[in-house]
Design a protein around this motif. Structure first.
Motif, PDB file in Angstrom:
ATOM      1  N   ASP A  34       0.829  -1.203   0.000  1.00 46.49           N
ATOM      2  CA  ASP A  34       0.000   0.000   0.000  1.00 46.49           C
ATOM      3  C   ASP A  34       0.866   1.258   0.000  1.00 46.49           C
ATOM      4  O   ASP A  34       0.445   2.322   0.465  1.00 46.49           O
ATOM      5  CB  ASP A  34      -0.949   0.001   1.201  1.00 46.49           C
ATOM      6  N   SER A  35       2.101   1.151  -0.536  1.00 50.63           N
ATOM      7  CA  SER A  35       3.023   2.288  -0.579  1.00 50.63           C
ATOM      8  C   SER A  35       3.181   2.792  -2.011  1.00 50.63           C
ATOM      9  O   SER A  35       3.349   2.000  -2.944  1.00 50.63           O
ATOM     10  CB  SER A  35       4.403   1.891  -0.038  1.00 50.63           C
ATOM     11  N   ASP A  36       3.139   4.108  -2.169  1.00 46.08           N
ATOM     12  CA  ASP A  36       3.343   4.733  -3.472  1.00 46.08           C
ATOM     13  C   ASP A  36       4.765   5.266  -3.587  1.00 46.08           C
ATOM     14  O   ASP A  36       5.433   5.555  -2.589  1.00 46.08           O
ATOM     15  CB  ASP A  36       2.372   5.905  -3.669  1.00 46.08           C
ATOM     16  N   TYR A  37       5.211   5.424  -4.833  1.00 48.45           N
ATOM     17  CA  TYR A  37       6.449   6.161  -5.054  1.00 48.45           C
ATOM     18  C   TYR A  37       6.239   7.623  -4.652  1.00 48.45           C
ATOM     19  O   TYR A  37       5.109   8.121  -4.701  1.00 48.45           O
ATOM     20  CB  TYR A  37       6.854   6.097  -6.530  1.00 48.45           C
ATOM     21  N   PRO A  38       7.307   8.322  -4.249  1.00 48.35           N
ATOM     22  CA  PRO A  38       7.149   9.759  -3.991  1.00 48.35           C
ATOM     23  C   PRO A  38       6.535  10.429  -5.218  1.00 48.35           C
ATOM     24  O   PRO A  38       6.964  10.182  -6.350  1.00 48.35           O
ATOM     25  CB  PRO A  38       8.586  10.234  -3.741  1.00 48.35           C
ATOM     26  N   TYR A  39       5.536  11.256  -4.981  1.00 50.45           N
ATOM     27  CA  TYR A  39       4.796  11.816  -6.114  1.00 50.45           C
ATOM     28  C   TYR A  39       5.615  12.889  -6.834  1.00 50.45           C
ATOM     29  O   TYR A  39       6.273  13.722  -6.208  1.00 50.45           O
ATOM     30  CB  TYR A  39       3.471  12.427  -5.666  1.00 50.45           C
ATOM     31  N   ARG A  40       5.548  12.849  -8.166  1.00 53.05           N
ATOM     32  CA  ARG A  40       6.178  13.868  -9.000  1.00 53.05           C
ATOM     33  C   ARG A  40       5.208  14.225 -10.120  1.00 53.05           C
ATOM     34  O   ARG A  40       4.756  13.376 -10.876  1.00 53.05           O
ATOM     35  CB  ARG A  40       7.493  13.351  -9.569  1.00 53.05           C
ATOM     36  N   HIS A  41       4.873  15.512 -10.228  1.00 53.80           N
ATOM     37  CA  HIS A  41       3.924  16.012 -11.214  1.00 53.80           C
ATOM     38  C   HIS A  41       4.402  15.794 -12.650  1.00 53.80           C
ATOM     39  O   HIS A  41       5.587  15.565 -12.900  1.00 53.80           O
ATOM     40  CB  HIS A  41       3.725  17.517 -10.996  1.00 53.80           C
ATOM     41  N   ASP A  42       3.511  15.915 -13.602  1.00 47.33           N
ATOM     42  CA  ASP A  42       3.879  15.982 -15.012  1.00 47.33           C
ATOM     43  C   ASP A  42       4.519  17.342 -15.289  1.00 47.33           C
ATOM     44  O   ASP A  42       4.018  18.385 -14.875  1.00 47.33           O
ATOM     45  CB  ASP A  42       2.631  15.817 -15.883  1.00 47.33           C
ATOM     46  N   SER A  43       5.631  17.345 -16.020  1.00 46.27           N
ATOM     47  CA  SER A  43       6.396  18.579 -16.198  1.00 46.27           C
ATOM     48  C   SER A  43       5.623  19.631 -16.983  1.00 46.27           C
ATOM     49  O   SER A  43       5.603  20.817 -16.595  1.00 46.27           O
ATOM     50  CB  SER A  43       7.727  18.285 -16.898  1.00 46.27           C
ATOM     51  N   SER A  44       4.994  19.257 -18.084  1.00 48.86           N
ATOM     52  CA  SER A  44       4.296  20.247 -18.905  1.00 48.86           C
ATOM     53  C   SER A  44       3.071  20.797 -18.180  1.00 48.86           C
ATOM     54  O   SER A  44       2.755  21.994 -18.280  1.00 48.86           O
ATOM     55  CB  SER A  44       3.902  19.639 -20.248  1.00 48.86           C
ATOM     56  N   PHE A  45       2.358  19.945 -17.465  1.00 44.35           N
ATOM     57  CA  PHE A  45       1.229  20.400 -16.656  1.00 44.35           C
ATOM     58  C   PHE A  45       1.703  21.430 -15.631  1.00 44.35           C
ATOM     59  O   PHE A  45       1.116  22.506 -15.482  1.00 44.35           O
ATOM     60  CB  PHE A  45       0.586  19.191 -15.972  1.00 44.35           C
ATOM     61  N   TYR A  46       2.774  21.106 -14.930  1.00 47.54           N
ATOM     62  CA  TYR A  46       3.301  22.008 -13.898  1.00 47.54           C
ATOM     63  C   TYR A  46       3.795  23.309 -14.521  1.00 47.54           C
ATOM     64  O   TYR A  46       3.641  24.389 -13.952  1.00 47.54           O
ATOM     65  CB  TYR A  46       4.432  21.305 -13.152  1.00 47.54           C
ATOM     66  N   TYR A  47       4.376  23.229 -15.694  1.00 48.05           N
ATOM     67  CA  TYR A  47       4.868  24.415 -16.397  1.00 48.05           C
ATOM     68  C   TYR A  47       3.744  25.410 -16.665  1.00 48.05           C
ATOM     69  O   TYR A  47       3.957  26.629 -16.610  1.00 48.05           O
ATOM     70  CB  TYR A  47       5.495  23.964 -17.718  1.00 48.05           C
ATOM     71  N   LEU A  48       2.549  24.899 -16.918  1.00 47.70           N
ATOM     72  CA  LEU A  48       1.428  25.769 -17.284  1.00 47.70           C
ATOM     73  C   LEU A  48       0.594  26.245 -16.095  1.00 47.70           C
ATOM     74  O   LEU A  48      -0.144  27.215 -16.220  1.00 47.70           O
ATOM     75  CB  LEU A  48       0.521  25.052 -18.281  1.00 47.70           C
ATOM     76  N   CYS A  49       0.684  25.544 -14.958  1.00 48.06           N
ATOM     77  CA  CYS A  49      -0.165  25.998 -13.847  1.00 48.06           C
ATOM     78  C   CYS A  49       0.468  25.888 -12.470  1.00 48.06           C
ATOM     79  O   CYS A  49      -0.037  26.486 -11.510  1.00 48.06           O
ATOM     80  CB  CYS A  49      -1.513  25.265 -13.861  1.00 48.06           C
ATOM     81  N   GLY A  50       1.541  25.129 -12.311  1.00 51.09           N
ATOM     82  CA  GLY A  50       2.220  25.050 -11.026  1.00 51.09           C
ATOM     83  C   GLY A  50       1.506  24.241  -9.963  1.00 51.09           C
ATOM     84  O   GLY A  50       1.954  24.192  -8.813  1.00 51.09           O
ATOM     85  N   PHE A  51       0.421  23.560 -10.319  1.00 52.15           N
ATOM     86  CA  PHE A  51      -0.350  22.816  -9.314  1.00 52.15           C
ATOM     87  C   PHE A  51       0.384  21.525  -8.964  1.00 52.15           C
ATOM     88  O   PHE A  51       0.699  20.727  -9.849  1.00 52.15           O
ATOM     89  CB  PHE A  51      -1.752  22.525  -9.851  1.00 52.15           C
TER      90      PHE A  51
END
Length: 438
Positions: A34-51
């Motif tokens: 029940d363990s996830d990898y440390p979360y990392r956003h999609d780069s292009s998504f983050y580039y456009l909104c920073g969420f």
């Protein structure tokens, strides 16, 4: 916030009026149990909104006054006890400067409405199977209204090349973040030089890097660190990092941190015992000269391929001079016959940015013969020549099992290259002085 707003506006300006662009962030990934990898956003998504949260989708509607909509998880007091803070739509709208924000569960309803009579739908095609499947459902919903006179988008466009070309040119804020990432990584390499001792395992040296990254605020390594002693340095993507570092060997470290979504990428090679042998020094000085020649070619209007070509000429001449290439040929013949390949088999540069091997074409897509593209102010690329000498018949024994790579991060400016990683010791004297004084 202003950067995200401006980027969304620039993207919308490249789309037909009324077109809808949809980009999802990366999903969470299960590691095991029940363990996830440390979360990392999609780069292009983050580039456009920073969420920064998972389960989020950005929608941009093009037009004279473009609109941006963010779909994200709702506030949930119980889940926040277990997993931490969530923005929720209301707070996200304010924090990230979008025009509207809604619960992620409302995405399908809103997209079916937004796509009614829209001329085009833009997605990162064939990059996200779940989003592709979901888009088919939206289009089916719109097509089902055809008898009511509602039209589905006639064009399905690929969003990826548009965003990636934007990402290739860094603005002042991006360059400042990358320079700070370079400073942190340079300090980590210097720390490793001070810490190394014969008999130390490679992973203990890796731990010094990770400590330095994190204590200066970097969120994670930008990629798996390479700590390769002796013959291991001849394996380009060596990541086991579990051998002992031996007296008399060199150790190659290719490691960089990620800071606020941006990568650094530095390689240094240095002697485990603090002193280069004469043969090691010869090879090292050759690679250093090749890097200097490559860096000198970086300027707006030069071709990116020239960086590799400059390094390759210096390396190949050095291989002839040191007897690594034993054929009785000229430099031009050695280059034409690619006699350098046993000792140098990779490119000298790649784009760097939010991804360590960042997006952007290396060819000029506007030229019919597709030559190497021109460098522009704001691009960032690595410069990383190397030489890798395995034990082999005909190769001078003093060079056996020696791998050397020297890598820096270079921003293209109006005046040439500006190294973002200049703080990492690089010359033989700098390295030996640092290691002997500690």
């Amino acid at each position: 916030m202003s950067d995200w707003f401006a980027r969304r506006a620039r993207l919308a300006a490249q789309l037909p009026a009324g077109a809808v662009a949809v980009l999802a962030t990366a999903p969470e990934r299960r590691r095991n149990g029940d363990s996830d990898y440390p979360y990392r956003h999609d780069s292009s998504f983050y580039y456009l909104c920073g969420f920064p949260e998972p389960e989020a989708v950005l929608v941009i509607v093009a037009g004279q006054r473009p609109r941006s909509l963010l779909f994200c998880r709702e506030k949930n007091a119980e889940r926040e006890i277990w997993d931490g803070f969530r923005y929720g739509p209301e707070a996200a709208q304010t924090a990230f400067g979008v025009d509207e924000a809604y619960p992620i569960d409302d995405l399908d309803v809103h997209l079916a409405e937004l796509l009614a009579d829209a001329p085009a739908l833009y997605l990162p095609l064939a990059r996200d199977a779940a989003l592709d499947a979901r888009a088919r459902g939206w289009l089916d919903s719109v097509r089902a209204q055809a008898r009511k006179g509602v039209q589905a988008p006639a064009v399905l466009g690929d969003l990826t090349p548009l965003v990636e070309e934007m990402r290739l040119i860094k603005d002042a804020g991006e360059l400042a973040t990358m320079e700070q990432a370079g400073r942190i990584s340079a300090q980590a390499h210097a720390r490793a030089m001070r810490a190394v001792r014969p008999g130390m395992p490679e992973y203990a040296l890796e731990a010094e890097l990770l400590y330095e990254f994190r204590r200066h605020g970097a969120q994670a390594p930008a990629y798996p660190s390479i700590v390769a002693g002796g013959a291991n340095a001849c394996v380009l993507h060596y990541v086991a990092n579990n051998a002992l570092l031996r007296d008399g060997d060199l150790v190659l470290i290719d490691a960089g941190c990620e800071l606020d979504g941006y990568a650094s990428d530095i390689t240094r090679t240095f002697p485990v015992n603090g002193r280069f042998s004469p043969a090691q020094r010869d090879l090292y000085e050759l690679v250093l000269a090749a890097q200097a020649a490559a860096i000198a070619t970086i300027a707006p209007g030069r071709r990116v391929a020239e960086v590799h070509e400059a390094a390759l000429r210096v390396l190949t001449q050095g291989m002839l001079d040191l007897g690594l290439i034993t054929h009785l040929v000229s430099l031009e013949q050695a280059l034409e016959q690619r006699l350098y390949l046993p000792f140098y088999m990779h490119g000298t540069s790649h784009w760097l940015g939010m991804d360590v091997h960042d997006c952007g074409n290396y060819k000029d897509v506007h030229h019919s013969e597709r030559p190497s593209r021109l460098l522009e102010t704001g691009m960032v690329l690595t410069v990383e020549p190397g030489i890798y000498v395995r034990a082999a018949e005909g190769v001078p024994r003093e060079f056996w099992n020696t791998g050397i790579r020297i890598e820096d991060d270079a921003a293209v400016t109006a005046h040439g290259a500006r190294l973002l990683s200049a703080g990492a010791p690089k010359t033989v004297r700098e390295i030996e002085d640092l290691m002997q004084h500690d």
